[in-house]
Design a protein around this motif. Structure first.
Motif, PDB file in Angstrom:
ATOM      1  N   ILE A 209       7.520   1.318 -20.232  1.00 34.46           N
ATOM      2  CA  ILE A 209       7.288   2.057 -21.406  1.00 34.46           C
ATOM      3  C   ILE A 209       8.502   2.335 -21.839  1.00 34.46           C
ATOM      4  N   SER A 210       8.780   2.320 -23.493  1.00 34.88           N
ATOM      5  CA  SER A 210       9.974   2.238 -24.013  1.00 34.88           C
ATOM      6  C   SER A 210       9.144   2.653 -25.624  1.00 34.88           C
ATOM      7  N   TYR A 211      10.442   2.675 -26.416  1.00 33.06           N
ATOM      8  CA  TYR A 211       9.484   2.437 -28.231  1.00 33.06           C
ATOM      9  C   TYR A 211      10.403   1.866 -28.732  1.00 33.06           C
ATOM     10  N   LEU A 212      10.188   0.624 -29.118  1.00 32.72           N
ATOM     11  CA  LEU A 212      10.521  -0.176 -30.427  1.00 32.72           C
ATOM     12  C   LEU A 212      10.276   0.117 -31.991  1.00 32.72           C
ATOM     13  N   ALA A 213      10.785  -0.742 -32.795  1.00 33.13           N
ATOM     14  CA  ALA A 213      10.644  -0.772 -34.128  1.00 33.13           C
ATOM     15  C   ALA A 213       9.676  -1.472 -34.766  1.00 33.13           C
ATOM     16  N   PHE A 214       9.212  -1.332 -35.494  1.00 33.66           N
ATOM     17  CA  PHE A 214       8.066  -1.949 -35.505  1.00 33.66           C
ATOM     18  C   PHE A 214       8.025  -3.141 -35.955  1.00 33.66           C
ATOM     19  N   ALA A 215       9.464  -3.488 -36.424  1.00 38.41           N
ATOM     20  CA  ALA A 215       9.534  -5.126 -36.358  1.00 38.41           C
ATOM     21  C   ALA A 215       9.324  -5.991 -35.483  1.00 38.41           C
ATOM     22  N   TYR A 216       9.479  -5.185 -33.989  1.00 33.99           N
ATOM     23  CA  TYR A 216       9.651  -6.154 -32.595  1.00 33.99           C
ATOM     24  C   TYR A 216       8.425  -5.708 -32.173  1.00 33.99           C
ATOM     25  N   LEU A 217       7.499  -5.546 -33.173  1.00 34.36           N
ATOM     26  CA  LEU A 217       5.751  -5.036 -32.095  1.00 34.36           C
ATOM     27  C   LEU A 217       4.657  -6.064 -31.961  1.00 34.36           C
ATOM     28  N   ASP A 218       5.331  -7.042 -32.458  1.00 34.99           N
ATOM     29  CA  ASP A 218       4.251  -8.377 -32.424  1.00 34.99           C
ATOM     30  C   ASP A 218       4.868  -8.935 -31.763  1.00 34.99           C
ATOM     31  N   ALA A 219       4.866  -9.195 -30.381  1.00 32.11           N
ATOM     32  CA  ALA A 219       4.447  -9.939 -29.441  1.00 32.11           C
ATOM     33  C   ALA A 219       4.013  -9.616 -28.183  1.00 32.11           C
ATOM     34  N   SER A 220       3.803 -10.764 -27.999  1.00 36.49           N
ATOM     35  CA  SER A 220       3.208 -11.273 -26.170  1.00 36.49           C
ATOM     36  C   SER A 220       3.028 -10.045 -24.840  1.00 36.49           C
ATOM     37  N   GLY A 221       2.536  -9.689 -24.459  1.00 37.13           N
ATOM     38  CA  GLY A 221       3.301  -8.829 -23.438  1.00 37.13           C
ATOM     39  C   GLY A 221       3.672  -6.965 -23.471  1.00 37.13           C
ATOM     40  N   ILE A 222       3.497  -6.996 -24.750  1.00 36.11           N
ATOM     41  CA  ILE A 222       3.668  -5.382 -25.269  1.00 36.11           C
ATOM     42  C   ILE A 222       2.313  -5.069 -25.838  1.00 36.11           C
ATOM     43  N   LYS A 223       2.157  -3.403 -26.096  1.00 36.01           N
ATOM     44  CA  LYS A 223       1.067  -3.099 -26.810  1.00 36.01           C
ATOM     45  C   LYS A 223       1.796  -1.437 -27.139  1.00 36.01           C
ATOM     46  N   ALA A 224       1.435  -1.250 -28.767  1.00 38.75           N
ATOM     47  CA  ALA A 224       2.057   0.019 -28.805  1.00 38.75           C
ATOM     48  C   ALA A 224       0.851   0.833 -29.119  1.00 38.75           C
ATOM     49  N   LEU A 225       1.229   2.309 -28.837  1.00 36.90           N
ATOM     50  CA  LEU A 225       0.498   3.212 -28.098  1.00 36.90           C
ATOM     51  C   LEU A 225       0.336   4.256 -29.077  1.00 36.90           C
ATOM     52  N   ASP A 226      -0.951   4.248 -29.704  1.00 26.96           N
ATOM     53  CA  ASP A 226      -1.236   6.038 -30.803  1.00 26.96           C
ATOM     54  C   ASP A 226      -1.085   7.487 -30.076  1.00 26.96           C
ATOM     55  N   VAL A 227      -0.134   8.241 -31.219  1.00 23.48           N
ATOM     56  CA  VAL A 227      -0.259   9.302 -30.607  1.00 23.48           C
ATOM     57  C   VAL A 227      -0.911  10.598 -31.155  1.00 23.48           C
ATOM     58  N   ASP A 228      -1.502  11.014 -30.341  1.00 27.29           N
ATOM     59  CA  ASP A 228      -2.953  12.689 -31.101  1.00 27.29           C
ATOM     60  C   ASP A 228      -3.802  11.109 -31.620  1.00 27.29           C
ATOM     61  N   LYS A 229      -4.029   9.767 -31.545  1.00 27.88           N
ATOM     62  CA  LYS A 229      -4.541   9.695 -32.370  1.00 27.88           C
ATOM     63  C   LYS A 229      -4.493   9.097 -33.761  1.00 27.88           C
ATOM     64  N   VAL A 230      -2.882   8.933 -34.000  1.00 25.92           N
ATOM     65  CA  VAL A 230      -2.739   8.651 -34.462  1.00 25.92           C
ATOM     66  C   VAL A 230      -1.802   7.138 -34.974  1.00 25.92           C
ATOM     67  N   THR A 231      -2.529   6.279 -35.982  1.00 30.59           N
ATOM     68  CA  THR A 231      -2.121   4.720 -35.277  1.00 30.59           C
ATOM     69  C   THR A 231       0.078   5.045 -36.078  1.00 30.59           C
ATOM     70  N   PRO A 232       0.669   3.809 -35.163  1.00 32.16           N
ATOM     71  CA  PRO A 232       2.150   3.052 -35.835  1.00 32.16           C
ATOM     72  C   PRO A 232       1.791   2.051 -36.860  1.00 32.16           C
ATOM     73  N   ASN A 233       0.963   2.737 -37.949  1.00 29.74           N
ATOM     74  CA  ASN A 233       1.191   1.634 -39.104  1.00 29.74           C
ATOM     75  C   ASN A 233       1.794   2.032 -40.619  1.00 29.74           C
ATOM     76  N   LYS A 234       2.270   0.954 -41.676  1.00 29.78           N
ATOM     77  CA  LYS A 234       2.843   1.476 -42.496  1.00 29.78           C
ATOM     78  C   LYS A 234       2.133   2.937 -43.580  1.00 29.78           C
ATOM     79  N   LYS A 235       1.015   2.446 -43.622  1.00 28.32           N
ATOM     80  CA  LYS A 235       0.343   3.727 -44.097  1.00 28.32           C
ATOM     81  C   LYS A 235       0.591   5.259 -43.725  1.00 28.32           C
ATOM     82  N   ASN A 236       0.291   5.121 -42.490  1.00 33.64           N
ATOM     83  CA  ASN A 236       1.071   6.642 -41.737  1.00 33.64           C
ATOM     84  C   ASN A 236       2.077   6.724 -41.483  1.00 33.64           C
ATOM     85  N   VAL A 237       2.975   5.665 -41.577  1.00 35.32           N
ATOM     86  CA  VAL A 237       5.022   6.372 -41.379  1.00 35.32           C
ATOM     87  C   VAL A 237       4.984   6.796 -43.483  1.00 35.32           C
ATOM     88  N   GLU A 238       3.781   6.455 -44.462  1.00 36.91           N
ATOM     89  CA  GLU A 238       4.123   6.318 -45.841  1.00 36.91           C
ATOM     90  C   GLU A 238       3.526   7.865 -46.117  1.00 36.91           C
TER      91      GLU A 238
END
Length: 301
Positions: A209-238
């Motif tokens: 487990i680690s953490y990455l900038a959104f620009a690095y999430l689109d890669a095989s072998g990894i997946k981003a986690l939701d936190v408190d059922k909130v998805t890490p995406n553009k709309k939720n950052v805004e």
């Protein structure tokens, strides 16, 4: 010679003189126009620091050079701390950072000029073998502070948690810890100095487990986690529903060169903000519905 002939000859002379003056004037104007339109921008710009900002800076730099072949843009990583310290001592033209200069010890922010060029979201990521897709902020904090050490404690399979942290001086680490650890210290673990390296290690390390900038999430072998059922995406950052985000800063010191000034100005164009920024996973400044200052205070626009 009669008066009629004299009049005609005189008229021709006057017309010829006028044409010569007009041609002369046009020639001078064309010359000036040519000089102004063929004046080329030139110079070298070294932009160094945040690896979270690096993909965007590199892409924008390439696009800028295509339009201005006389300018050489060099983008390097090294971390936000390095970017801020090197622009402060004049080693580089631009220091890239995920954090405000005011947040870094040993940096005189009053001597630097802040150019905010985008917003970056940061998300916890795990190796794709981890059977967890959502986690609470408390659980995430407890993992990085060493209180939770096995994925079965958060609903996953019986597997040891392998923490990959960012190195001290990383702006991405600073943003993550400020928004997740609530002042607690991270447990001692493997540390890496770039988003790219972390991406590779997590993708090849079971249980990682680690953490990455959104620009690095689109890669095989990894997946981003939701936190408190909130998805890490553009709309939720805004709207700050996803609070783990930061401005991408490009700092300068003193009088900027013409090439540096033009490069930074290019970041604010619609071509960059509406096309390159979202394409690479960043959020445009005008899309944000909130603002955040150096103290972390968030306000609606």
């Amino acid at each position: 010679m009669n008066k009629t002939v004299i009049g005609v000859v005189g008229g021709v002379v006057v017309i010829a003189a006028g044409l010569a003056i007009y041609a002369n004037s046009n020639s001078h104007t064309d010359k000036n126009t040519t000089v102004s339109t063929t004046k080329k921008l030139s110079g070298k710009v070294l932009s160094l620091g945040s690896t979270a900002l690096q993909p965007l800076a590199e892409q924008v730099g390439t696009s800028f050079q295509e339009k201005n072949p006389g300018v050489t843009i060099t983008v390097q990583g090294g971390g936000s701390g390095a970017g801020l310290s090197q622009v402060s001592n004049g080693s580089v033209q631009i220091g890239n950072s995920d954090v405000f200069a005011e947040e870094k010890d040993g940096v005189d922010a009053s001597k630097l000029k802040d150019h905010q060029v985008a917003v970056v979201g940061i998300a916890p990521v795990v190796n794709s073998d981890v059977q967890v897709s959502n986690i609470s902020k408390t659980q995430l904090r407890d993992i990085f502070t060493g209180k939770i050490t096995n994925w079965k404690e958060v609903g996953g399979k019986d597997e040891k948690i392998v923490i990959i942290n960012r190195a001290t001086g990383s702006g991405t680490r600073s943003v993550f810890e400020k928004n997740v650890l609530d002042g607690q210290n991270a447990v001692q673990s493997t540390e890496q100095d770039s988003n790219g390296t972390v991406q590779k290690i997590v993708s090849t390390t079971p249980g990682a487990i680690s953490y990455l900038a959104f620009a690095y999430l689109d890669a095989s072998g990894i997946k981003a986690l939701d936190v408190d059922k909130v998805t890490p995406n553009k709309k939720n950052v805004e709207d700050n529903s996803w609070p783990i985000w930061a401005y991408e800063h490009m700092y300068t010191k003193g009088t900027e060169t013409e090439a540096t000034k033009a490069f930074l100005k290019y970041f604010a164009t619609k071509e960059v903000q509406n096309t390159i920024v979202p394409k690479l996973g960043y959020i445009g400044l005008t899309d944000m519905k909130v603002t955040r200052d150096a103290t972390g205070k968030v306000e609606n626009k």
